[in-house]
Design a protein around this motif. Structure first.
Motif, mmCIF file in Angstrom:
data_model
loop_
_atom_site.group_PDB
_atom_site.id
_atom_site.type_symbol
_atom_site.label_atom_id
_atom_site.label_comp_id
_atom_site.label_asym_id
_atom_site.label_seq_id
_atom_site.Cartn_x
_atom_site.Cartn_y
_atom_site.Cartn_z
ATOM 1 N N UNK A 81 0.824 -1.325 0.038
ATOM 2 C CA UNK A 81 -0.050 0.125 -0.028
ATOM 3 C C UNK A 81 0.742 1.195 0.084
ATOM 4 N N UNK A 82 1.845 1.210 0.730
ATOM 5 C CA UNK A 82 2.858 2.177 0.914
ATOM 6 C C UNK A 82 3.414 2.476 -0.756
ATOM 7 N N UNK A 83 3.878 1.518 -1.254
ATOM 8 C CA UNK A 83 4.438 1.540 -2.851
ATOM 9 C C UNK A 83 3.322 2.228 -3.578
ATOM 10 N N UNK A 84 2.068 1.818 -3.487
ATOM 11 C CA UNK A 84 0.654 2.255 -4.334
ATOM 12 C C UNK A 84 0.782 3.844 -4.132
ATOM 13 N N UNK A 85 0.939 4.018 -2.852
ATOM 14 C CA UNK A 85 0.778 5.567 -2.481
ATOM 15 C C UNK A 85 2.018 6.380 -3.094
ATOM 16 N N UNK A 86 3.134 5.736 -2.897
ATOM 17 C CA UNK A 86 4.284 6.510 -3.554
ATOM 18 C C UNK A 86 4.239 6.686 -4.823
ATOM 19 N N UNK A 87 3.764 5.615 -5.753
ATOM 20 C CA UNK A 87 3.707 5.581 -7.246
ATOM 21 C C UNK A 87 2.692 6.619 -7.526
ATOM 22 N N UNK A 88 1.541 6.799 -6.732
ATOM 23 C CA UNK A 88 0.466 7.839 -7.124
ATOM 24 C C UNK A 88 1.084 9.453 -6.943
ATOM 25 N N UNK A 89 1.730 9.571 -5.673
ATOM 26 C CA UNK A 89 1.858 11.130 -5.262
ATOM 27 C C UNK A 89 3.316 11.488 -5.720
ATOM 28 N N UNK A 90 4.361 10.547 -5.723
ATOM 29 C CA UNK A 90 5.641 11.072 -5.953
ATOM 30 C C UNK A 90 5.758 11.734 -7.483
ATOM 31 N N UNK A 91 5.235 11.069 -8.708
ATOM 32 C CA UNK A 91 5.218 12.076 -9.755
ATOM 33 C C UNK A 91 4.551 13.223 -10.008
ATOM 34 N N UNK A 92 3.491 13.443 -9.225
ATOM 35 C CA UNK A 92 2.608 14.658 -9.067
ATOM 36 C C UNK A 92 3.454 15.605 -8.266
ATOM 37 N N UNK A 93 4.011 15.277 -7.145
ATOM 38 C CA UNK A 93 5.102 15.989 -6.455
ATOM 39 C C UNK A 93 6.139 16.579 -7.326
ATOM 40 N N UNK A 94 6.863 15.834 -7.958
ATOM 41 C CA UNK A 94 7.960 15.978 -8.654
ATOM 42 C C UNK A 94 7.424 17.149 -9.953
ATOM 43 N N UNK A 95 6.311 16.764 -10.539
ATOM 44 C CA UNK A 95 5.863 17.540 -11.451
ATOM 45 C C UNK A 95 5.728 19.008 -11.013
ATOM 46 N N UNK A 96 5.052 19.054 -9.994
ATOM 47 C CA UNK A 96 4.830 20.408 -9.444
ATOM 48 C C UNK A 96 6.096 21.196 -8.781
ATOM 49 N N UNK A 97 6.840 20.333 -8.395
ATOM 50 C CA UNK A 97 8.142 21.241 -8.118
ATOM 51 C C UNK A 97 8.962 21.537 -9.282
ATOM 52 N N UNK A 98 9.072 20.908 -10.297
ATOM 53 C CA UNK A 98 9.574 21.326 -11.645
ATOM 54 C C UNK A 98 9.046 22.364 -12.183
ATOM 55 N N UNK A 99 7.797 22.657 -12.241
ATOM 56 C CA UNK A 99 6.895 23.743 -12.519
ATOM 57 C C UNK A 99 7.197 24.945 -11.707
ATOM 58 N N UNK A 100 7.120 24.928 -10.476
ATOM 59 C CA UNK A 100 7.495 25.804 -9.495
ATOM 60 C C UNK A 100 8.838 26.566 -9.745
ATOM 61 N N UNK A 101 9.978 25.670 -10.116
ATOM 62 C CA UNK A 101 11.061 26.107 -10.422
ATOM 63 C C UNK A 101 11.293 26.949 -11.636
ATOM 64 N N UNK A 102 10.470 26.311 -12.793
ATOM 65 C CA UNK A 102 10.636 27.053 -14.077
ATOM 66 C C UNK A 102 9.803 28.591 -13.697
ATOM 67 N N UNK A 103 9.004 28.534 -12.885
ATOM 68 C CA UNK A 103 8.341 30.074 -12.654
ATOM 69 C C UNK A 103 9.112 31.030 -11.760
ATOM 70 N N UNK A 104 10.037 30.493 -11.148
ATOM 71 C CA UNK A 104 10.979 31.145 -10.258
ATOM 72 C C UNK A 104 11.580 32.140 -11.132
ATOM 73 N N UNK A 105 11.521 33.480 -10.316
ATOM 74 C CA UNK A 105 12.332 34.820 -10.709
ATOM 75 C C UNK A 105 13.518 34.919 -10.287
ATOM 76 N N UNK A 106 13.952 34.202 -9.176
ATOM 77 C CA UNK A 106 15.258 34.440 -8.644
ATOM 78 C C UNK A 106 16.469 33.850 -9.591
ATOM 79 N N UNK A 107 17.632 34.339 -9.321
ATOM 80 C CA UNK A 107 18.764 33.799 -10.245
ATOM 81 C C UNK A 107 18.886 32.239 -9.935
#
Length: 201
Positions: A81-107
């Motif tokens: 069940x832990x593996x199932x949850x990680x497989x669901x959430x990790x890609x979502x978290x990763x995608x959102x993190x990279x999206x926020x990095x792209x939108x960042x205005x700092x150096x």
């Protein structure tokens, strides 16, 4: 858009948030994996509806939010069940993190990921920064901050990569066993170093 990402990590109670906030004061955008991981299971999110579909309504509180302690029980009882949850959430978290990095205005961007090395997320960043303290101090600080038992803290520390492993993988290390004033100097020195690296990238 910030093209240069520094992955900030450290064990529980090491002072990651304090260090991250010092970078934020210098005008650097923070992308926090913990905040994002809460957002992807917030009320009305795709993440939450998938969790309810899988586990049923028992994982919901009466107000429709996720019952985290109930979910934690379910995934710790059953490894699959832990593996199932990680497989669901990790890609979502990763995608959102990279999206926020792209939108960042700092150096450059500081991406705060408690399990940076454990989850292989160091592959997403240009450089890694470890906030390091001794396990004894880690335990003291966490117990006084979170009012948890020594055993609970030991279990959490035990589930994370060892101190030696993290030290061997990190590009940069901040020793956070001293005073806040010393910490500020270290962060400012690294900030200037990262500005140089990001302008060359």
């Amino acid at each position: 858009m910030a093209d240069y990402i520094v992955g900030l990590t450290g064990g529980i109670g090491s002072g990651k948030t304090t260090v991250a906030n010092l970078f934020a004061r210098l005008g650097i955008t923070l992308v926090d994996a913990d905040i994002i991981s809460r957002d992807v299971v917030a009320k009305g999110s795709t993440g939450l509806s998938e969790i309810v579909k899988h586990f049923g309504n028992t994982v919901l509180l009466s107000d429709g939010n996720l019952n985290r302690s109930m979910l934690r029980e379910k995934i710790f009882e059953e490894d699959s069940e832990r593996v199932w949850l990680n497989n669901l959430l990790h890609p979502m978290i990763r995608e959102t993190m990279l999206q926020q990095c792209k939108q960042a205005q700092s150096s450059y961007v500081i991406m705060i990921v408690p399990l940076l090395f454990e989850n292989g997320l160091d592959s997403l960043v240009d450089r890694t920064l470890l906030v390091d303290i001794s396990p004894d101090l880690q335990q003291q600080r966490t117990i006084s901050r979170d009012t948890v038992s020594a055993q609970q803290v030991k279990n959490i520390i035990g589930s994370q990569a060892s101190r030696a492993e993290k030290l061997s993988k990190a590009d940069d290390v901040i020793d956070n066993q001293g005073e806040i004033s010393a910490l500020k100097c270290k962060v400012e020195a690294l900030h200037n170093f990262y500005l140089k690296l990001s302008s060359n990238s």
